[in-house]
Design a protein around this motif. Sequence first.
Motif, PDB file in Angstrom:
ATOM      1  N   PRO A   1       1.570  -0.122   1.867  1.00 11.30           N
ATOM      2  CA  PRO A   1       1.581   0.355   0.579  1.00 11.30           C
ATOM      3  C   PRO A   1       0.073   0.055   0.010  1.00 11.30           C
ATOM      4  O   PRO A   1      -1.231   0.288   1.582  1.00 11.30           O
ATOM      5  N   GLY A   2      -0.341   1.064  -0.618  1.00 14.17           N
ATOM      6  CA  GLY A   2      -1.933   0.750  -0.245  1.00 14.17           C
ATOM      7  C   GLY A   2      -2.390   0.193  -1.221  1.00 14.17           C
ATOM      8  O   GLY A   2      -1.876  -1.565  -1.395  1.00 14.17           O
ATOM      9  N   ARG A   3      -4.107  -0.627  -1.413  1.00 13.95           N
ATOM     10  CA  ARG A   3      -4.864  -1.654  -1.643  1.00 13.95           C
ATOM     11  C   ARG A   3      -5.876  -1.459  -2.033  1.00 13.95           C
ATOM     12  O   ARG A   3      -6.288   0.247  -2.449  1.00 13.95           O
ATOM     13  N   SER A   4      -6.565  -2.316  -2.804  1.00 10.99           N
ATOM     14  CA  SER A   4      -8.207  -1.533  -3.019  1.00 10.99           C
ATOM     15  C   SER A   4      -8.388  -1.101  -2.444  1.00 10.99           C
ATOM     16  O   SER A   4      -9.266  -0.718  -1.280  1.00 10.99           O
ATOM     17  N   GLY A   5      -9.176   0.193  -2.660  1.00 13.19           N
ATOM     18  CA  GLY A   5      -9.259   1.443  -2.089  1.00 13.19           C
ATOM     19  C   GLY A   5      -8.952   2.096  -0.989  1.00 13.19           C
ATOM     20  O   GLY A   5     -10.028   2.726  -0.182  1.00 13.19           O
ATOM     21  N   GLN A   6      -7.628   1.866  -1.155  1.00 13.57           N
ATOM     22  CA  GLN A   6      -7.014   2.203  -0.423  1.00 13.57           C
ATOM     23  C   GLN A   6      -5.820   2.933  -0.576  1.00 13.57           C
ATOM     24  O   GLN A   6      -5.107   2.409  -1.419  1.00 13.57           O
ATOM     25  N   PRO A   7      -5.339   3.723  -0.829  1.00 16.61           N
ATOM     26  CA  PRO A   7      -4.095   4.693  -1.046  1.00 16.61           C
ATOM     27  C   PRO A   7      -3.165   4.514  -0.482  1.00 16.61           C
ATOM     28  O   PRO A   7      -3.008   3.921   0.665  1.00 16.61           O
ATOM     29  N   ALA A   8      -1.986   4.040  -1.077  1.00 15.95           N
ATOM     30  CA  ALA A   8      -0.378   3.994  -0.583  1.00 15.95           C
ATOM     31  C   ALA A   8      -0.621   5.564   0.823  1.00 15.95           C
ATOM     32  O   ALA A   8      -1.206   6.333   0.027  1.00 15.95           O
ATOM     33  N   ILE A   9       0.248   5.528   1.749  1.00 16.05           N
ATOM     34  CA  ILE A   9       0.065   6.213   3.196  1.00 16.05           C
ATOM     35  C   ILE A   9       1.943   6.209   2.807  1.00 16.05           C
ATOM     36  O   ILE A   9       2.532   5.211   2.947  1.00 16.05           O
ATOM     37  N   GLN A  10       2.224   7.450   3.550  1.00 12.56           N
ATOM     38  CA  GLN A  10       3.648   8.094   3.387  1.00 12.56           C
ATOM     39  C   GLN A  10       3.534   8.895   4.830  1.00 12.56           C
ATOM     40  O   GLN A  10       3.250   9.647   4.560  1.00 12.56           O
ATOM     41  N   LEU A  11       3.982   8.658   5.347  1.00  8.83           N
ATOM     42  CA  LEU A  11       4.429   9.731   6.576  1.00  8.83           C
ATOM     43  C   LEU A  11       5.931  10.145   6.558  1.00  8.83           C
ATOM     44  O   LEU A  11       6.679   8.993   6.788  1.00  8.83           O
ATOM     45  N   THR A  12       6.030  10.748   6.544  1.00 11.85           N
ATOM     46  CA  THR A  12       7.354  11.446   7.043  1.00 11.85           C
ATOM     47  C   THR A  12       7.013  12.083   8.314  1.00 11.85           C
ATOM     48  O   THR A  12       6.961  13.181   8.393  1.00 11.85           O
ATOM     49  N   PHE A  13       8.534  12.066   9.042  1.00  9.63           N
ATOM     50  CA  PHE A  13       8.991  12.565  10.381  1.00  9.63           C
ATOM     51  C   PHE A  13       9.834  13.233  10.417  1.00  9.63           C
ATOM     52  O   PHE A  13      10.770  12.082  10.097  1.00  9.63           O
ATOM     53  N   ALA A  14       9.901  14.023  11.207  1.00 19.54           N
ATOM     54  CA  ALA A  14      12.081  14.328  12.073  1.00 19.54           C
ATOM     55  C   ALA A  14      12.061  13.367  12.953  1.00 19.54           C
ATOM     56  O   ALA A  14      10.755  13.459  13.559  1.00 19.54           O
ATOM     57  N   ALA A  15      12.731  12.508  13.216  1.00 15.77           N
ATOM     58  CA  ALA A  15      12.811  12.022  14.203  1.00 15.77           C
ATOM     59  C   ALA A  15      13.025  11.666  15.257  1.00 15.77           C
ATOM     60  O   ALA A  15      12.701  11.407  16.693  1.00 15.77           O
ATOM     61  N   ASP A  16      13.131  12.813  15.232  1.00 15.85           N
ATOM     62  CA  ASP A  16      13.351  13.938  17.191  1.00 15.85           C
ATOM     63  C   ASP A  16      12.157  15.036  17.250  1.00 15.85           C
ATOM     64  O   ASP A  16      11.854  15.701  18.424  1.00 15.85           O
TER      65      ASP A  16
END
Lengths: 173, 329
Positions: free
Chosen positions: B290-305
């Motif tokens: 999750p994001g907070r002040s000064g930091q955007p929300a971050i999402q990492l998506t990747f293939a599990a293998d």
Amino acid sequence: MTDLDRLFREFNEPLVRYLTRRLGDRDWAEEVAQETFLRAARQERIVSERSWLFAVATNLVRDEARKDARRRRRLDLLREQSKADAVVEPEPLTIERAEEAAMARRALEMLGERDREALLMREEGLDYTEIASALELSIGSVGTTLARARRRLVEAYESLQSGNGARGSHAAS
Amino acid sequence: MQHLDEGLIHAWLDGALPPEDAAAVESHAAACPECAALVAEARGLLAGASRIVAALDVVPGGVIPQKKPADGSLWRALRFTPARAAIAATLLVGVASMFTARRQSTTVTSSPIPAPAATSQSAPAAVVPPSAPVVRENTAANRPSADQAQRPTTPLRREPAVAQKAADTLGGVGSAAQAVTAPAAPPAAPAAAPLAEMRAGASAAGVRAGAARAFNAAAAVRDAEPLRCFRVAADSLIEALGIPSVLVLQRDSTGALIVRGATPGLKIDSVLVGATWRELPANTTVVSIPGRSGQPAIQLTFAADGTRGRMQAGTRTADVGIERTACRP
């Protein structure tokens, strides 16, 4: 204690800034700075104050770099505690600035220790005589040291920058 | 005519030469094109290096501690000066203060965890008794199986002062989230099949195990068996966002799933507060921070293998290198 007050007023800010840039850790930098001033207080007389202070601080850093990680973790815990106390939210820091800072730090770390110290001292306004004295160099070699440090820093930064450009960050999604 | 060497040029530009030498350099540079070019280059390097050094001074605007541990009157005297008060107390780590960088310890932060609607045990979300431990109180009852799945469960210890202050900082929100009951997962899920339970658990509630964890609590969970580990390739954006180089999915001693950060040596040293780890169809894993002040929300998506992933931070997306790694060094 007047001398210490004066020394502190004059030199604490640049010393802490130099140390923070050197260490990448503000709390640690302040600790080293305070230790430096305490040592200054024990001196009868200091001839070239700025040079002396930076020299002592630099040597303290070099000594501390040899200590183990446990000490850093203790500092980290203290910092975490004080962050938990904090009520003031920081200004939003853009990703771009944070990225630049991270790249600048990585580039700086690619320099040799002496080159790095000389450059950071120069950026705090120390003249060649002071730098030579603080780092135990000959005055004649300060120019060469700074030239090398600046070239390496810029080249390192540029290569980090172009490395990132190749990653394909998309501007908007 | 002898050409100018680099050290001499820099000394001249830095004003370190005595007047006669400076004059000699200047007149030579005026007469000699090669040396003039060297001087121009040196000017560029000088200015460039200055800018780079200045870029180190990241000033988030001051996370000003209310109090610091006092080491004695001299130290205190040295700390509180007008000069200091005027300088924003920069914590470089404040850049990514939600997470900790690789070598640092657990963060205790205020992540804006949305208080889940109906599941909160404590009545009003805003009211948190200071003495309430910042951890679920009912998990032992709800998830006996999770306890079995763990190594000897250490009761979560925490520095009461830190946890309390963290709770105060969070206000009621985080702690209310803490009181969220674990979703009704099938009981008696053996340690041997964490995957099924993880899927059931992960999909049920968006936010898990969030909120403050004090340093000692993190120490207590550090020995829990990691479920999944992924190594994230470092670059300056990753560093700027404070994403650890190894992401670890673990179950803590209350049975909650937590995302942690570790060093390349698999030394776990941070908790990603409020982060979730979801396994989606088509073998895709999504880690959301999750994001907070000064930091955007971050999402990492990747293939599990797979070896590539995608990161979204605010409006920016970037490819990142992510590879599955063994959870043991």
